[in-house]
Design a protein around this motif. Structure first.
Motif: not given
Length: 208
Positions: A184-195
């Protein structure tokens, strides 16, 4: 407090029957503000008016995200296969991409028609186009760069660009023990995150 929301349903013509049944239960159980059906005109023409909003799947132009990666072997291989140079300053390697099936088929045919490269199938010609053994074993060809570059060189009217904030190395950035609060916290900085599977997993997030 009940929040207003919409329901969006993409559907193919062969699934019209289940769509009609689904709409009944969506209205009854979810009570959305609006229901949007994304489909071809064939779907719309073959079902009765059920008080939904229709979006023609062929109206919109795909949006392509652009990043800053540059890997020279991708473009060397692409030039051998198609005779096309790099077209834009940025990179099409963005971990996701909308692909037009017919343009992709055309691209594959163009590769297979290149008689200067050994092999018959497109994947054989791709392999023969990668000279350096290190690039062959690691990364000498990119479907993202090749398709995106072919598209913009041949069909520039078929795409538009947008800029998303993306993070590719999600495992290293968020660590092994990511949770709902971290996401939730990191969603304010990025639109997508890849794992991605190849990424090493950090024992502790560098955001910690």
């Amino acid at each position: 407090m009940n929040e207003k929301f919409d329901v969006i349903i993409p559907v193919a013509v062969q699934h019209v029957e289940i769509l009609m049944e689904n709409i009944v239960y969506v209205k009854r159980n979810l009570q959305p503000q609006d229901i949007y059906i994304i489909c071809s005109s064939e779907v719309k023409d073959n079902i009765a008016d059920v008080n939904v909003k229709w979006i023609d799947e062929k109206d919109n132009i795909p949006l392509f995200n652009i990043k800053t990666e540059y890997h020279k072997p991708y473009f060397e291989t692409m030039n051998k296969l198609l005779g096309i140079e790099k077209q834009i300053q940025g990179s099409f390697v963005t971990e996701h991409m909308m692909v037009d099936k017919y343009i992709m088929i055309e691209l594959i045919q163009k590769i297979e028609e290149n008689n200067e490269i050994p092999g018959e199938k497109f994947y054989e010609k791709i392999l023969y186009s990668i000279d350096n053994i290190e690039d062959l074993l690691k990364s000498g060809f990119s479907e993202f760069e090749t398709y995106g570059t072919y598209l913009i060189s041949q069909y520039p009217q078929n795409l538009k660009f947008r800029e998303l904030k993306t993070l590719r190395d999600g495992k290293r950035a968020l660590g092994e023990y990511r949770n709902e609060k971290v996401l939730e916290w990191v969603s304010h900085s990025y639109d997508t995150i890849s794992f991605e599977k190849w990424q090493p997993i950090a024992k502790k997030s560098y955001f910690a």
